[in-house]
Motif scaffolding. Structure first.
Motif, PDB file in Angstrom:
ATOM      1  N   ASP A 176      22.997  88.656 -42.016  1.00  0.00           N
ATOM      2  CA  ASP A 176      24.324  89.109 -41.562  1.00  0.00           C
ATOM      3  C   ASP A 176      24.264  89.680 -40.144  1.00  0.00           C
ATOM      4  N   ASN A 177      23.048  90.098 -39.706  1.00  0.00           N
ATOM      5  CA  ASN A 177      22.878  90.583 -38.323  1.00  0.00           C
ATOM      6  C   ASN A 177      22.752  89.383 -37.412  1.00  0.00           C
ATOM      7  N   LYS A 178      23.789  89.071 -36.708  1.00  0.00           N
ATOM      8  CA  LYS A 178      23.836  87.867 -35.890  1.00  0.00           C
ATOM      9  C   LYS A 178      23.037  87.987 -34.601  1.00  0.00           C
ATOM     10  N   LYS A 197      15.740  83.492 -48.571  1.00  0.00           N
ATOM     11  CA  LYS A 197      16.948  83.597 -49.419  1.00  0.00           C
ATOM     12  C   LYS A 197      17.021  82.445 -50.403  1.00  0.00           C
ATOM     13  N   ARG A 247      15.656  83.992 -38.242  1.00  0.00           N
ATOM     14  CA  ARG A 247      16.763  83.554 -39.130  1.00  0.00           C
ATOM     15  C   ARG A 247      16.325  82.367 -39.985  1.00  0.00           C
ATOM     16  N   THR A 296      19.638  88.622 -47.105  1.00  0.00           N
ATOM     17  CA  THR A 296      21.068  88.416 -46.816  1.00  0.00           C
ATOM     18  C   THR A 296      21.563  89.398 -45.767  1.00  0.00           C
ATOM     19  N   MET A 297      21.126  90.689 -45.884  1.00  0.00           N
ATOM     20  CA  MET A 297      21.562  91.702 -44.923  1.00  0.00           C
ATOM     21  C   MET A 297      21.037  91.374 -43.522  1.00  0.00           C
TER      22      MET A 297
END
Length: 696
Positions: A505-507, A521, A514, A501-502
């Motif tokens: 969150d890094n786009k 996930k 991803r 998840t972390m």
């Protein structure tokens, strides 16, 4: 049935007898257990009024009054109706002489008592005698005597001697009507003796009316049998009884006067037979003076007038005799004092007119009246012809003999049945003994084999019990180990999901990475769900920590948590519920509701509506989750609550199933003492129901 009927030839006291009948029924109502629907005071007041009208010569008006009074009677009971029917039966027997109506009311008396004979014992005995009276009028003497006999047996078995005395009196009256006066006397004496056992609170009828009438009737029998000195003795006993007891009933003064006047008239007739004309005239005139008034025994006054007219003729007082006979003729034509004795008084009047004209040497008139007298006498004799030759005592003996023959026949049949039963029993005993011997022989041959077999079975049972215990221990250890493994897996899988998840969150991460992170996930989330399901396996009641929970709040929380999941498929969740608090394990019940709602979302198409409804019942709470999805196929319906079932399908958006959620939900609900079930139509949605007790 007239329970107090004086002989027609001498007493001429019909209206007064009906009054005696009514008083008897009043005392009967005190002795018979009646229901609340009976109104004895009201019914007796009506009957008293009816008898007052009869005593004053208003026969037709008495019937109209009786019908009118009962028409507005408030819910008359059995005893109330019986009194009405008895009054009507007496009226049509002794006054109107209507056999059809007399029979109708006698049958009605028996009809209303059907099935209630033990409750209304005295009324039932009276109804049997009323039926016998009807049969006597019909000249069916054998049947009538059977009725009297049945009534006598019933009364002897069910009534005390005080209540039974008038039954004995009625049997004596049958003898009296036959003209067997001396044979009737024992009945009346027995009735008087039975009446002497009445208690001090037995009422006016038992303590006054019946005893004096018994003595008076005994005297009448002696008078009619030509024994006037004995008649005078019993008449004086009757007068002494009246004088001695009248003061005990001051409210019945008029009745006591009438009774005294009746005995005066009869005593005067007895003195006339003894040629004591002075005493005869004195008592006859006193009787006429008392009873020849409205409201008194007018018909008995007419009888006394006829006796006095006979004295006048014998003593050649023709002017007084002619005047008195004319007065009597006027009263008879006017129907004054008409009763059951009216025909007898007319016959006596014709005989006196014949004697009068014979004594005055008026031959033509004497001849006319002797013809009228002979014609009327023949007519009356024809009516009672069969009665006079019928023998009630012999009839009773014949009936009793028939009963005994029937009883002997039944005893013979019973003995035959017993004999056949004994023979059959003996044969069966022999057969049974042979079978016992044969089986005993086989048993002895088999006992060793059975013993060995029992030993083997015992060994197998012991071995199976050990195996079962080992399996149970193994299952418990496996379950414990599985929960430990599942619990230990939660941390690394949870950490893996957190890192994924972390990184998501890094786009600025590479696109290929991803995609791999999303897979990691999703796999981690599914693994956590599987681990949670494994931790819920084999939920037991003793493991649950119960607490009061507001079910509306719990349902709302579940709906809110799954709201986003539903929105992702364009679905809507509708909640309809009230605030109801029951004792449950909050976390376990949350998992059940969440699992059912999640399944509804999973198997419903995009844009569907999922409904959650909760209603409170008398002793439970019913939760319904309704979807409009693909439904459950028939071949899977018996398997969806099984652990590790093969009845698994992907959701409408390809959601991955595990197949343990419903099985675990069922364990949790049943551990709460509840019940879970479903109703489904393929491709037309499913209803899941969860019912939980209010007091858990």
């Amino acid at each position: 049935m007239p329970l107090c009927l004086y002989p027609a030839n001498s007493i001429k006291w019909g209206c007064l007898c009906l009054l005696l009948t009514c008083v008897l029924f009043l005392s009967a109502c005190k002795q018979v257990s009646t229901k609340n629907s009976n109104h004895p005071a009201l019914a007796d007041s009506i009957i008293d009024k009816v008898n007052t009208l009869l005593n004053t010569g208003q026969q037709e008006r008495s019937v109209i009054y009786l019908d009118s009074a009962y028409r507005v009677f408030p819910n008359p009971g059995i005893a109330d109706l019986w009194k009405k029917y008895n009054q009507k039966a007496n009226y049509y027997l002794y006054y109107d002489k209507n056999l059809v109506k007399e029979k109708l009311y006698a049958d009605s008396m028996l009809s209303i008592l059907k099935g209630k004979e033990s409750q209304y014992k005295k009324e039932y005995a009276g109804a049997i005698f009323a039926k016998g009276d009807v049969l006597m009028v019909e000249k069916k003497y054998a049947e009538a005597f059977k009725c009297y006999y049945d009534g006598k047996l019933f009364a002897q078995k069910n009534l005390d001697s005080c209540s039974y005395c008038q039954i004995t009196y009625q049997l004596g009256m049958v003898r009296y009507k036959q003209g067997n006066y001396l044979r009737a006397i024992p009945y009346f004496k027995q009735a008087f003796a039975e009446n002497s056992h009445c208690k001090a609170d037995a009422g006016f009828s038992n303590l006054f009316i019946y005893p004096q009438s018994h003595l008076n009737t005994i005297a009448l029998c002696f008078e009619q049998a030509g024994v006037p000195d004995s008649a005078v003795y019993y008449y004086k006993r009757a007068l002494a009884f009246i004088d001695r007891n009248a003061g005990r009933f001051p409210e019945k003064k008029q009745f006591a006067e009438m009774a005294r006047a009746v005995v005066y008239g009869n005593l005067g007739g007895a003195y006339a037979l003894m040629n004591n004309y002075t005493e005869a005239g004195k008592y006859l005139q006193e009787s006429i003076h008392i009873n020849n008034r409205p409201g008194y025994a007018i018909e008995d006054a007419q009888t006394a007038q006829l006796k006095l007219a006979g004295l006048y003729i014998q003593s050649s007082r023709f002017i007084a005799a002619d005047s008195l006979l004319g007065q009597i003729e006027h009263d008879l034509l006017a129907g004054r004092g008409k009763s059951q004795s009216n025909a007898d008084n007319r016959l006596k009047w014709k005989k006196l007119k014949w004697n009068y004209y014979d004594k005055t040497h008026e031959v033509v008139q004497a001849y006319q009246y002797v013809q009228q007298y002979d014609s009327m006498r023949d007519s009356l004799d024809e009516v009672s012809k069969g009665l006079k030759i019928a023998d009630i005592d012999q009839g009773f003996k014949n009936i009793e003999q028939q009963y005994r023959l029937t009883l002997l026949s039944k005893n013979d049949q019973l003995k035959t049945t017993y004999l056949v039963a004994i023979i059959v029993f003996a044969v069966m005993t022999i057969i049974i003994l042979l079978l016992v011997w044969y089986n005993l022989k086989r048993y002895r041959n088999s006992v060793n084999e059975l013993t060995k077999l029992n030993q083997k079975i015992s060994e197998y049972n012991t071995q199976m019990q050990k195996t079962l215990t080992a399996l149970e221990q193994s299952q418990e250890e496996n379950t414990r180990m599985m929960k430990m493994v599942a619990h230990d897996l939660r941390n690394p899988v949870g950490a893996m999901m957190t890192v994924a998840t972390m990184m998501l969150d890094n786009k600025h991460g590479p696109g290929d990475d991803r995609t791999m992170l999303e897979l990691i996930k999703t796999s981690g989330k599914n693994s956590l769900n599987l681990i949670d399901d494994l931790l819920q396996i084999h939920t037991r009641l003793e493991e649950l920590k119960m607490e009061p929970v507001d079910m509306f709040t719990l349902l709302h929380y579940c709906v809110e948590l799954l709201h986003f999941k539903a929105e992702a498929k364009g679905q809507q969740i509708l909640l309809t519920a009230d605030h109801l608090t029951i004792s449950v394990n909050r976390e376990k019940m949350w998992r059940v509701i969440s699992n059912l709602i999640a399944n509804a979302i999973k198997f419903s198409p995009s844009g569907a509506v999922v409904s959650v409804l909760m209603i409170g019942k008398e002793d439970s709470v019913l939760i319904t989750i309704e979807d409009h999805g693909i439904g459950i196929p028939i071949e899977m319906r018996d398997k969806i609550f099984d652990m590790f079932t093969e009845a698994k399908r992907p959701g409408t958006a390809g959601e991955q199933p595990f197949g343990m959620g419903l099985a675990i939900s069922k364990q949790i609900v049943e551990a709460h003492g509840g019940h879970i079930w479903f109703e489904s139509k393929q491709n037309n949605g499913t209803f899941f129901y969860v019912e939980l007790p209010l007091n858990n």
